[in-house]
Design a protein around this motif. Structure first.
Motif, PDB file in Angstrom:
ATOM      1  N   VAL A   3       0.848  -1.185   0.000  1.00  0.00           N
ATOM      2  CA  VAL A   3       0.000   0.000   0.000  1.00  0.00           C
ATOM      3  C   VAL A   3       0.878   1.228   0.000  1.00  0.00           C
ATOM      4  CG1 VAL A   3      -1.909  -1.142   1.145  1.00  0.00           C
ATOM      5  CG2 VAL A   3      -0.146  -0.057   2.524  1.00  0.00           C
ATOM      6  N   LEU A   4       0.276   2.373  -0.203  1.00  0.00           N
ATOM      7  CA  LEU A   4       1.052   3.592  -0.406  1.00  0.00           C
ATOM      8  C   LEU A   4       1.926   3.930   0.786  1.00  0.00           C
ATOM      9  CD1 LEU A   4       1.739   5.861  -2.262  1.00  0.00           C
ATOM     10  CD2 LEU A   4      -0.226   7.128  -1.424  1.00  0.00           C
ATOM     11  N   PHE A   5       1.430   3.725   2.000  1.00  0.00           N
ATOM     12  CA  PHE A   5       2.260   3.934   3.178  1.00  0.00           C
ATOM     13  C   PHE A   5       2.433   2.597   3.865  1.00  0.00           C
ATOM     14  CE2 PHE A   5       0.332   8.081   2.456  1.00  0.00           C
ATOM     15  CZ  PHE A   5       1.472   8.851   2.402  1.00  0.00           C
ATOM     16  N   SER A   6       3.678   2.117   3.882  1.00  0.00           N
ATOM     17  CA  SER A   6       3.959   0.810   4.460  1.00  0.00           C
ATOM     18  C   SER A   6       3.835   0.861   5.972  1.00  0.00           C
ATOM     19  CB  SER A   6       5.382   0.373   4.087  1.00  0.00           C
ATOM     20  OG  SER A   6       6.322   1.211   4.705  1.00  0.00           O
ATOM     21  N   LYS A   7       3.794  -0.320   6.618  1.00  0.00           N
ATOM     22  CA  LYS A   7       3.728  -0.398   8.067  1.00  0.00           C
ATOM     23  C   LYS A   7       4.909   0.318   8.685  1.00  0.00           C
ATOM     24  CE  LYS A   7       3.276  -3.619  11.939  1.00  0.00           C
ATOM     25  NZ  LYS A   7       4.360  -3.062  12.731  1.00  0.00           N
ATOM     26  N   GLN A 204       8.283  -0.689  -9.267  1.00  0.00           N
ATOM     27  CA  GLN A 204       7.431  -0.762  -8.079  1.00  0.00           C
ATOM     28  C   GLN A 204       7.109   0.628  -7.541  1.00  0.00           C
ATOM     29  OE1 GLN A 204      10.079  -3.304  -5.836  1.00  0.00           O
ATOM     30  NE2 GLN A 204       8.713  -5.051  -6.045  1.00  0.00           N
ATOM     31  N   MET A 205       8.106   1.498  -7.487  1.00  0.00           N
ATOM     32  CA  MET A 205       7.860   2.827  -6.960  1.00  0.00           C
ATOM     33  C   MET A 205       6.951   3.630  -7.874  1.00  0.00           C
ATOM     34  SD  MET A 205       7.987   5.101  -4.689  1.00  0.00           S
ATOM     35  CE  MET A 205       9.113   4.392  -3.481  1.00  0.00           C
ATOM     36  N   LEU A 206       7.139   3.524  -9.173  1.00  0.00           N
ATOM     37  CA  LEU A 206       6.255   4.231 -10.098  1.00  0.00           C
ATOM     38  C   LEU A 206       4.814   3.728  -9.962  1.00  0.00           C
ATOM     39  CD1 LEU A 206       8.456   4.528 -13.323  1.00  0.00           C
ATOM     40  CD2 LEU A 206       7.882   6.330 -11.668  1.00  0.00           C
ATOM     41  N   SER A 207       4.637   2.436  -9.782  1.00  0.00           N
ATOM     42  CA  SER A 207       3.298   1.888  -9.563  1.00  0.00           C
ATOM     43  C   SER A 207       2.702   2.408  -8.268  1.00  0.00           C
ATOM     44  CB  SER A 207       3.358   0.359  -9.536  1.00  0.00           C
ATOM     45  OG  SER A 207       2.078  -0.189  -9.231  1.00  0.00           O
ATOM     46  N   LEU A 208       3.523   2.484  -7.226  1.00  0.00           N
ATOM     47  CA  LEU A 208       3.070   2.996  -5.939  1.00  0.00           C
ATOM     48  C   LEU A 208       2.597   4.436  -6.067  1.00  0.00           C
ATOM     49  CD1 LEU A 208       2.984   1.920  -2.985  1.00  0.00           C
ATOM     50  CD2 LEU A 208       5.210   3.002  -2.658  1.00  0.00           C
ATOM     51  N   THR A 211      -0.719   4.380  -8.582  1.00  0.00           N
ATOM     52  CA  THR A 211      -1.920   3.615  -8.232  1.00  0.00           C
ATOM     53  C   THR A 211      -2.112   3.428  -6.738  1.00  0.00           C
ATOM     54  OG1 THR A 211      -0.861   1.424  -8.268  1.00  0.00           O
ATOM     55  CG2 THR A 211      -1.586   2.334 -10.388  1.00  0.00           C
ATOM     56  N   GLY A 212      -1.080   3.696  -5.942  1.00  0.00           N
ATOM     57  CA  GLY A 212      -1.175   3.486  -4.510  1.00  0.00           C
ATOM     58  C   GLY A 212      -0.782   2.099  -4.063  1.00  0.00           C
ATOM     59  N   SER A 213      -0.371   1.240  -5.001  1.00  0.00           N
ATOM     60  CA  SER A 213       0.040  -0.108  -4.640  1.00  0.00           C
ATOM     61  C   SER A 213       1.107  -0.595  -5.606  1.00  0.00           C
ATOM     62  CB  SER A 213      -1.156  -1.063  -4.662  1.00  0.00           C
ATOM     63  OG  SER A 213      -1.685  -1.179  -5.975  1.00  0.00           O
ATOM     64  N   VAL A 214       1.768  -1.695  -5.240  1.00  0.00           N
ATOM     65  CA  VAL A 214       2.798  -2.276  -6.105  1.00  0.00           C
ATOM     66  C   VAL A 214       2.395  -3.688  -6.495  1.00  0.00           C
ATOM     67  CG1 VAL A 214       4.658  -0.883  -5.155  1.00  0.00           C
ATOM     68  CG2 VAL A 214       4.115  -3.067  -4.088  1.00  0.00           C
TER      69      VAL A 214
END
Length: 214
Positions: A3-7, A204-208, A211-214
């Protein structure tokens, strides 16, 4: 799926700091970051543009909360020690993107305070810098140096056990080891600093960001 902000990013909020009183104040220091560009419309667009314009195969990325403006910073891990690392920050009020290049790896920061710390170097020569991120700009708060600084014919001084004898400099003046670390502690509580590190490759970062996810 991420998700956009990880744990890990959420957990950063648990760190309190004695420096909270200065977080909202403009730092008394020199701006050392560089403006990359303007007119992005959002931090997601800004970071996407930055990655697409600067990426190399060795780079990887993370989103971290250095300051407390609810916009994460982009951490760029450049892949090897000598290349260093980089922090990229978006200022919403000015719609501009800035970056700060650090020598060598190992960026520390105290989440949500804007405070960053670098203790880098090699071969008994170690520069130390304390920074504060404020409204998209990085300010230098204090700088020092420690290591085997006093050399004779290129050779460092050694103690009776054969270990290097270190000297300490803070803001251009010699000082004791005790005062050196006291000066650092007044600006940055190293006990509360966390290390920035990479989590995602370019795709992965561009997807994050998109879209807010990877």
């Amino acid at each position: 799926m991420g998700v956009l902000f990880s744990k890990k990013t959420v957990d950063e909020n648990k760190n309190d700091t004695k420096t909270e009183i200065v977080v909202e104040q403009k730092p008394n220091g020199q701006i050392v970051s560089e403006v990359y560009g303007t007119g992005y419309g959002s931090w997601q667009n800004a970071y996407t543009s930055y990655i697409e314009g600067t990426h190399r195969d060795t780079y990887s990325y993370s989103l971290i909360n250095v300051d407390n403006d609810n916009i994460p910073e982009l951490y760029v891990y450049k892949g090897y020690e000598a290349a260093g690392d980089r922090i990229v920050s978006y200022d919403e009020s000015e719609d501009h993107l800035s970056f700060m290049q650090f020598s060598r790896l190992g960026l520390q920061y105290i989440p949500n305070t804007g405070l960053m710390y670098k203790d880098s170097g090699h071969m008994d020569y170690y520069p130390v810098d304390v920074y504060q991120l404020y409204k998209g700009d990085v300010y230098l708060l204090g700088e020092g140096l420690y290591g085997a600084l006093d050399r004779v014919n290129g050779q460092m001084q050694l103690d009776e056990n054969g270990y290097p004898i270190y000297q300490y400099v803070w803001k251009g003046s010699r000082c004791s080891e005790e005062d050196f670390y006291k000066n650092i502690k007044e600006l940055f509580d190293t006990d509360k600093g966390v290390l920035a590190h990479d989590e995602y490759n370019k795709e992965q970062m561009l997807s994050l960001l998109r879209t807010g996810s990877v």
